[in-house]
Design a protein around this motif. Structure first.
Motif, PDB file in Angstrom:
ATOM      1  N   THR A 183      20.933  43.054  42.234  1.00  0.00           N
ATOM      2  CA  THR A 183      21.033  41.518  42.507  1.00  0.00           C
ATOM      3  C   THR A 183      22.097  40.838  41.472  1.00  0.00           C
ATOM      4  O   THR A 183      22.568  41.379  40.458  1.00  0.00           O
ATOM      5  CB  THR A 183      19.802  40.756  42.152  1.00  0.00           C
ATOM      6  OG1 THR A 183      19.351  40.991  40.704  1.00  0.00           O
ATOM      7  CG2 THR A 183      18.550  41.464  42.821  1.00  0.00           C
ATOM      8  N   PRO A 227      19.527  46.522  46.778  1.00  0.00           N
ATOM      9  CA  PRO A 227      20.617  46.378  46.056  1.00  0.00           C
ATOM     10  C   PRO A 227      20.587  45.879  44.795  1.00  0.00           C
ATOM     11  O   PRO A 227      19.616  44.851  44.664  1.00  0.00           O
ATOM     12  CB  PRO A 227      21.568  45.960  46.865  1.00  0.00           C
ATOM     13  CG  PRO A 227      21.165  45.733  48.156  1.00  0.00           C
ATOM     14  CD  PRO A 227      20.098  45.814  48.258  1.00  0.00           C
ATOM     15  N   THR A 252      28.357  46.137  48.385  1.00  0.00           N
ATOM     16  CA  THR A 252      27.178  45.775  47.293  1.00  0.00           C
ATOM     17  C   THR A 252      27.072  47.341  46.624  1.00  0.00           C
ATOM     18  O   THR A 252      27.826  48.108  47.166  1.00  0.00           O
ATOM     19  CB  THR A 252      25.995  45.058  47.775  1.00  0.00           C
ATOM     20  OG1 THR A 252      25.287  44.799  46.661  1.00  0.00           O
ATOM     21  CG2 THR A 252      25.305  46.013  48.654  1.00  0.00           C
ATOM     22  N   ARG A 293      23.594  50.072  44.836  1.00  0.00           N
ATOM     23  CA  ARG A 293      22.293  50.194  44.452  1.00  0.00           C
ATOM     24  C   ARG A 293      22.381  51.288  43.505  1.00  0.00           C
ATOM     25  O   ARG A 293      23.166  52.036  43.523  1.00  0.00           O
ATOM     26  CB  ARG A 293      21.131  50.276  45.377  1.00  0.00           C
ATOM     27  CG  ARG A 293      21.292  51.413  46.286  1.00  0.00           C
ATOM     28  CD  ARG A 293      20.183  51.692  47.244  1.00  0.00           C
ATOM     29  NE  ARG A 293      20.635  50.887  48.362  1.00  0.00           N
ATOM     30  CZ  ARG A 293      19.467  50.219  49.142  1.00  0.00           C
ATOM     31  NH1 ARG A 293      18.263  50.397  48.592  1.00  0.00           N
ATOM     32  NH2 ARG A 293      19.803  49.216  50.256  1.00  0.00           N
ATOM     33  N   TRP A 341      19.628  40.726  53.233  1.00  0.00           N
ATOM     34  CA  TRP A 341      20.781  40.711  52.715  1.00  0.00           C
ATOM     35  C   TRP A 341      21.487  39.277  53.288  1.00  0.00           C
ATOM     36  O   TRP A 341      22.256  39.411  53.862  1.00  0.00           O
ATOM     37  CB  TRP A 341      21.603  41.803  52.726  1.00  0.00           C
ATOM     38  CG  TRP A 341      21.355  43.097  52.183  1.00  0.00           C
ATOM     39  CD1 TRP A 341      20.097  43.449  51.418  1.00  0.00           C
ATOM     40  CD2 TRP A 341      22.031  44.279  52.387  1.00  0.00           C
ATOM     41  NE1 TRP A 341      20.111  44.374  51.184  1.00  0.00           N
ATOM     42  CE2 TRP A 341      21.129  45.112  51.724  1.00  0.00           C
ATOM     43  CE3 TRP A 341      23.266  44.690  52.868  1.00  0.00           C
ATOM     44  CZ2 TRP A 341      21.626  46.393  51.566  1.00  0.00           C
ATOM     45  CZ3 TRP A 341      23.378  46.057  52.741  1.00  0.00           C
ATOM     46  CH2 TRP A 341      22.797  47.124  51.934  1.00  0.00           C
ATOM     47  N   PRO A 367      22.213  40.121  46.810  1.00  0.00           N
ATOM     48  CA  PRO A 367      23.047  41.335  46.367  1.00  0.00           C
ATOM     49  C   PRO A 367      24.226  40.932  45.604  1.00  0.00           C
ATOM     50  O   PRO A 367      24.944  39.990  46.123  1.00  0.00           O
ATOM     51  CB  PRO A 367      23.043  42.143  47.623  1.00  0.00           C
ATOM     52  CG  PRO A 367      21.969  41.606  48.418  1.00  0.00           C
ATOM     53  CD  PRO A 367      21.756  40.205  48.278  1.00  0.00           C
ATOM     54  N   GLU A 416      27.715  49.536  51.228  1.00  0.00           N
ATOM     55  CA  GLU A 416      27.260  50.108  49.731  1.00  0.00           C
ATOM     56  C   GLU A 416      28.071  51.167  49.377  1.00  0.00           C
ATOM     57  O   GLU A 416      28.461  51.841  50.253  1.00  0.00           O
ATOM     58  CB  GLU A 416      25.758  50.590  49.988  1.00  0.00           C
ATOM     59  CG  GLU A 416      24.665  49.562  50.268  1.00  0.00           C
ATOM     60  CD  GLU A 416      23.229  50.240  49.978  1.00  0.00           C
ATOM     61  OE1 GLU A 416      23.318  50.768  49.040  1.00  0.00           O
ATOM     62  OE2 GLU A 416      22.540  50.040  50.927  1.00  0.00           O
TER      63      GLU A 416
END
Length: 183
Positions: free
Chosen positions: A22, A20, A171, A173, A100, A50, A122
């Protein structure tokens, strides 16, 4: 985006962040875009963890910024891409909660054995507009993906949350489509 993984199969052809986004990368985006720093990002935590408390709409804005920075069109991954990413190696030690780390302000959930840590979900790129009565603006719901270790014994893969809100357990990505002929 530093470390990427290529997904090519089952109708999916993209590159996706191996981890993910940061806190450090998201804070850089906020500074360069002239955006205010949310309180959650001023709290002490490793820059390599993350980022959380980012809405789906803000995550999309980050993807637009990263696209400008790197000259490639980034976006949030689809549910199909996230499913393929996790199905390639569903072990907890490959993508699991140990990668994580819990942040001090992460929520705890109530499970059958009492309080349990809530691991990160996510944002995906799916979004639904829910019409509202009395000519109010539509409500935007963003789709979140549940990693395999949160689905043990349950078929739940996704849920919807308010797309304009950030959450301590969500989170994101980034992903990009593969160019024709790329592997």
């Amino acid at each position: 985006m530093t470390e990427i993984k290529t997904l090519n199969g089952h109708g999916v052809h993209c590159v996706i962040g191996a981890q993910p986004v940061t806190r450090e990368s998201y804070k850089r985006y906020l500074r360069e875009a002239g955006q205010p720093m949310p309180h959650a990002l001023t709290l002490p935590a490793s820059g390599a963890t993350p980022v959380i408390y980012v809405s789906q709409t803000s995550a999309r804005e980050y993807c637009d910024w990263l696209s400008t920075q790197e000259g490639r069109r980034y976006r949030l991954p689809s549910m199909a891409e996230l499913l393929l990413l996790y199905s390639e190696d569903p072990r907890k030690d490959a993508f699991g909660p140990d990668l994580w780390p819990h942040q001090p302000d992460n929520l705890s959930g109530v499970g059958s054995g009492g309080l349990n840590h809530v691991f990160l979900c996510e944002w995906s790129n799916e979004m639904e507009e829910v019409p509202q009565p009395d000519h109010r603006p539509a409500r935007l719901l963003g789709s979140i993906f549940y990693p395999p270790w949160l689905r043990e014994g349950v078929s739940l893969t996704q849920a919807y949350l308010q797309a304009t809100e950030g959450y301590s357990f969500v989170t994101f990505r980034v992903a990009a489509d593969l160019l024709p002929g790329a592997n």
